[in-house]
Design a protein around this motif. Sequence first.
Motif, PDB file in Angstrom:
ATOM      1  N   VAL A  37       0.841  -1.203   0.000  1.00 11.84           N
ATOM      2  CA  VAL A  37       0.000   0.000   0.000  1.00 11.84           C
ATOM      3  C   VAL A  37       0.871   1.245   0.000  1.00 11.84           C
ATOM      4  O   VAL A  37       0.602   2.209  -0.732  1.00 11.84           O
ATOM      5  CB  VAL A  37      -0.964  -0.015   1.212  1.00 11.84           C
ATOM      6  N   ILE A  38       1.933   1.248   0.777  1.00 11.90           N
ATOM      7  CA  ILE A  38       2.829   2.405   0.831  1.00 11.90           C
ATOM      8  C   ILE A  38       3.520   2.615  -0.513  1.00 11.90           C
ATOM      9  O   ILE A  38       3.657   3.748  -0.992  1.00 11.90           O
ATOM     10  CB  ILE A  38       3.870   2.215   1.959  1.00 11.90           C
ATOM     11  N   ILE A  39       3.941   1.539  -1.152  1.00  9.03           N
ATOM     12  CA  ILE A  39       4.648   1.668  -2.431  1.00  9.03           C
ATOM     13  C   ILE A  39       3.729   2.233  -3.511  1.00  9.03           C
ATOM     14  O   ILE A  39       4.122   3.121  -4.279  1.00  9.03           O
ATOM     15  CB  ILE A  39       5.217   0.299  -2.860  1.00  9.03           C
ATOM     16  N   PHE A  40       2.494   1.741  -3.588  1.00  9.58           N
ATOM     17  CA  PHE A  40       1.631   2.154  -4.689  1.00  9.58           C
ATOM     18  C   PHE A  40       0.868   3.450  -4.433  1.00  9.58           C
ATOM     19  O   PHE A  40       0.339   4.042  -5.368  1.00  9.58           O
ATOM     20  CB  PHE A  40       0.663   1.025  -5.043  1.00  9.58           C
ATOM     21  N   SER A  41       0.778   3.892  -3.202  1.00 14.72           N
ATOM     22  CA  SER A  41       0.155   5.194  -2.926  1.00 14.72           C
ATOM     23  C   SER A  41       1.039   5.927  -1.932  1.00 14.72           C
ATOM     24  O   SER A  41       0.770   5.968  -0.742  1.00 14.72           O
ATOM     25  CB  SER A  41      -1.246   5.008  -2.368  1.00 14.72           C
ATOM     26  N   PHE A  42       2.106   6.477  -2.425  1.00 18.65           N
ATOM     27  CA  PHE A  42       3.112   7.098  -1.569  1.00 18.65           C
ATOM     28  C   PHE A  42       2.589   8.409  -1.009  1.00 18.65           C
ATOM     29  O   PHE A  42       2.425   9.391  -1.716  1.00 18.65           O
ATOM     30  CB  PHE A  42       4.407   7.329  -2.361  1.00 18.65           C
ATOM     31  N   SER A  43       2.309   8.403   0.270  1.00 20.11           N
ATOM     32  CA  SER A  43       1.838   9.587   0.966  1.00 20.11           C
ATOM     33  C   SER A  43       2.333   9.514   2.401  1.00 20.11           C
ATOM     34  O   SER A  43       2.464   8.427   2.983  1.00 20.11           O
ATOM     35  CB  SER A  43       0.308   9.639   0.945  1.00 20.11           C
ATOM     36  N   PHE A  44       2.599  10.662   2.987  1.00 20.43           N
ATOM     37  CA  PHE A  44       3.107  10.705   4.351  1.00 20.43           C
ATOM     38  C   PHE A  44       2.088  10.140   5.326  1.00 20.43           C
ATOM     39  O   PHE A  44       2.435   9.387   6.241  1.00 20.43           O
ATOM     40  CB  PHE A  44       3.466  12.146   4.724  1.00 20.43           C
ATOM     41  N   TRP A  45       0.807  10.454   5.144  1.00 19.81           N
ATOM     42  CA  TRP A  45      -0.237   9.987   6.057  1.00 19.81           C
ATOM     43  C   TRP A  45      -0.482   8.485   5.913  1.00 19.81           C
ATOM     44  O   TRP A  45      -0.826   7.811   6.890  1.00 19.81           O
ATOM     45  CB  TRP A  45      -1.530  10.770   5.858  1.00 19.81           C
ATOM     46  N   ILE A  46      -0.279   7.957   4.723  1.00 15.05           N
ATOM     47  CA  ILE A  46      -0.408   6.513   4.525  1.00 15.05           C
ATOM     48  C   ILE A  46       0.719   5.791   5.266  1.00 15.05           C
ATOM     49  O   ILE A  46       0.493   4.741   5.884  1.00 15.05           O
ATOM     50  CB  ILE A  46      -0.379   6.160   3.019  1.00 15.05           C
ATOM     51  N   ILE A  47       1.921   6.349   5.215  1.00 15.88           N
ATOM     52  CA  ILE A  47       3.055   5.745   5.924  1.00 15.88           C
ATOM     53  C   ILE A  47       2.796   5.749   7.429  1.00 15.88           C
ATOM     54  O   ILE A  47       3.002   4.739   8.115  1.00 15.88           O
ATOM     55  CB  ILE A  47       4.369   6.483   5.588  1.00 15.88           C
ATOM     56  N   ILE A  48       2.319   6.870   7.962  1.00 12.50           N
ATOM     57  CA  ILE A  48       2.010   6.978   9.393  1.00 12.50           C
ATOM     58  C   ILE A  48       0.892   5.998   9.760  1.00 12.50           C
ATOM     59  O   ILE A  48       0.977   5.289  10.771  1.00 12.50           O
ATOM     60  CB  ILE A  48       1.597   8.422   9.753  1.00 12.50           C
ATOM     61  N   GLY A  49      -0.153   5.932   8.940  1.00 10.82           N
ATOM     62  CA  GLY A  49      -1.284   5.045   9.221  1.00 10.82           C
ATOM     63  C   GLY A  49      -0.891   3.574   9.196  1.00 10.82           C
ATOM     64  O   GLY A  49      -1.313   2.794  10.051  1.00 10.82           O
ATOM     65  N   ALA A  50      -0.087   3.197   8.210  1.00 11.10           N
ATOM     66  CA  ALA A  50       0.343   1.798   8.110  1.00 11.10           C
ATOM     67  C   ALA A  50       1.242   1.418   9.287  1.00 11.10           C
ATOM     68  O   ALA A  50       1.112   0.323   9.848  1.00 11.10           O
ATOM     69  CB  ALA A  50       1.064   1.564   6.782  1.00 11.10           C
ATOM     70  N   SER A  51       2.125   2.317   9.674  1.00  7.05           N
ATOM     71  CA  SER A  51       2.991   2.054  10.829  1.00  7.05           C
ATOM     72  C   SER A  51       2.163   1.928  12.105  1.00  7.05           C
ATOM     73  O   SER A  51       2.403   1.027  12.929  1.00  7.05           O
ATOM     74  CB  SER A  51       4.018   3.167  11.000  1.00  7.05           C
ATOM     75  N   PHE A  52       1.196   2.812  12.265  1.00  8.32           N
ATOM     76  CA  PHE A  52       0.332   2.765  13.446  1.00  8.32           C
ATOM     77  C   PHE A  52      -0.483   1.474  13.466  1.00  8.32           C
ATOM     78  O   PHE A  52      -0.604   0.813  14.503  1.00  8.32           O
ATOM     79  CB  PHE A  52      -0.598   3.987  13.460  1.00  8.32           C
ATOM     80  N   PHE A  53      -1.042   1.086  12.308  1.00 13.27           N
ATOM     81  CA  PHE A  53      -1.825  -0.142  12.211  1.00 13.27           C
ATOM     82  C   PHE A  53      -0.988  -1.367  12.575  1.00 13.27           C
ATOM     83  O   PHE A  53      -1.436  -2.247  13.310  1.00 13.27           O
ATOM     84  CB  PHE A  53      -2.404  -0.297  10.800  1.00 13.27           C
ATOM     85  N   ASN A  54       0.257  -1.427  12.064  1.00 19.74           N
ATOM     86  CA  ASN A  54       1.113  -2.578  12.356  1.00 19.74           C
ATOM     87  C   ASN A  54       1.497  -2.634  13.834  1.00 19.74           C
ATOM     88  O   ASN A  54       1.541  -3.718  14.418  1.00 19.74           O
ATOM     89  CB  ASN A  54       2.360  -2.545  11.478  1.00 19.74           C
ATOM     90  N   CYS A  55       1.738  -1.484  14.450  1.00 20.37           N
ATOM     91  CA  CYS A  55       2.066  -1.458  15.880  1.00 20.37           C
ATOM     92  C   CYS A  55       0.876  -1.904  16.718  1.00 20.37           C
ATOM     93  O   CYS A  55       1.029  -2.697  17.661  1.00 20.37           O
ATOM     94  CB  CYS A  55       2.505  -0.066  16.298  1.00 20.37           C
ATOM     95  N   VAL A  56      -0.313  -1.419  16.380  1.00 20.41           N
ATOM     96  CA  VAL A  56      -1.519  -1.800  17.127  1.00 20.41           C
ATOM     97  C   VAL A  56      -1.803  -3.290  16.946  1.00 20.41           C
ATOM     98  O   VAL A  56      -2.151  -3.983  17.911  1.00 20.41           O
ATOM     99  CB  VAL A  56      -2.718  -0.929  16.696  1.00 20.41           C
ATOM    100  N   LEU A  57      -1.650  -3.798  15.736  1.00 16.96           N
ATOM    101  CA  LEU A  57      -1.865  -5.223  15.490  1.00 16.96           C
ATOM    102  C   LEU A  57      -0.890  -6.073  16.295  1.00 16.96           C
ATOM    103  O   LEU A  57      -1.281  -7.084  16.891  1.00 16.96           O
ATOM    104  CB  LEU A  57      -1.728  -5.541  14.000  1.00 16.96           C
ATOM    105  N   TYR A  58       0.358  -5.651  16.367  1.00 19.71           N
ATOM    106  CA  TYR A  58       1.355  -6.384  17.155  1.00 19.71           C
ATOM    107  C   TYR A  58       0.974  -6.408  18.633  1.00 19.71           C
ATOM    108  O   TYR A  58       1.037  -7.452  19.286  1.00 19.71           O
ATOM    109  CB  TYR A  58       2.732  -5.759  16.963  1.00 19.71           C
ATOM    110  N   LEU A  59       0.557  -5.270  19.159  1.00 20.48           N
ATOM    111  CA  LEU A  59       0.158  -5.211  20.571  1.00 20.48           C
ATOM    112  C   LEU A  59      -1.068  -6.076  20.850  1.00 20.48           C
ATOM    113  O   LEU A  59      -1.143  -6.750  21.884  1.00 20.48           O
ATOM    114  CB  LEU A  59      -0.096  -3.764  20.979  1.00 20.48           C
ATOM    115  N   ILE A  60      -2.025  -6.071  19.939  1.00 25.58           N
ATOM    116  CA  ILE A  60      -3.225  -6.898  20.107  1.00 25.58           C
ATOM    117  C   ILE A  60      -2.854  -8.383  20.085  1.00 25.58           C
ATOM    118  O   ILE A  60      -3.335  -9.163  20.914  1.00 25.58           O
ATOM    119  CB  ILE A  60      -4.269  -6.575  19.019  1.00 25.58           C
TER     120      ILE A  60
END
Length: 97
Positions: A37-60
């Motif tokens: 998703v980050i590669i095909f839609s390069f945006s700063f907010w997408i990078i932040i959102g994907a990083s946040f999603f992966n961190c939350v998923l790891y904690l869950i």
Amino acid sequence: MKQFEIYRNIRKKAVIFGLPISSFALMMICVVASLLVIIFSFSFWIIIGASFFNCVLYLILIRITKKTQLLPISGRFPELISNRKYSGFNYEQDQSI
């Protein structure tokens, strides 16, 4: 002479980054998907959102792994494994008499 303790927990579940293999595989699938998703839609907010999603998923996943009551797994394996053919006869005393 130095003595070493015998490692007896060899049959316990394998753990990577504190997660069992199945949870780790789910985490890696989500990481690869977020990288796509980050590669095909390069945006700063997408990078932040994907990083946040992966961190939350790891904690869950860590919290689910630590609390075994959330996923009740019982009776997966029988008490006794035998190659004998089951006849259906009960050779014990009848308790009703």
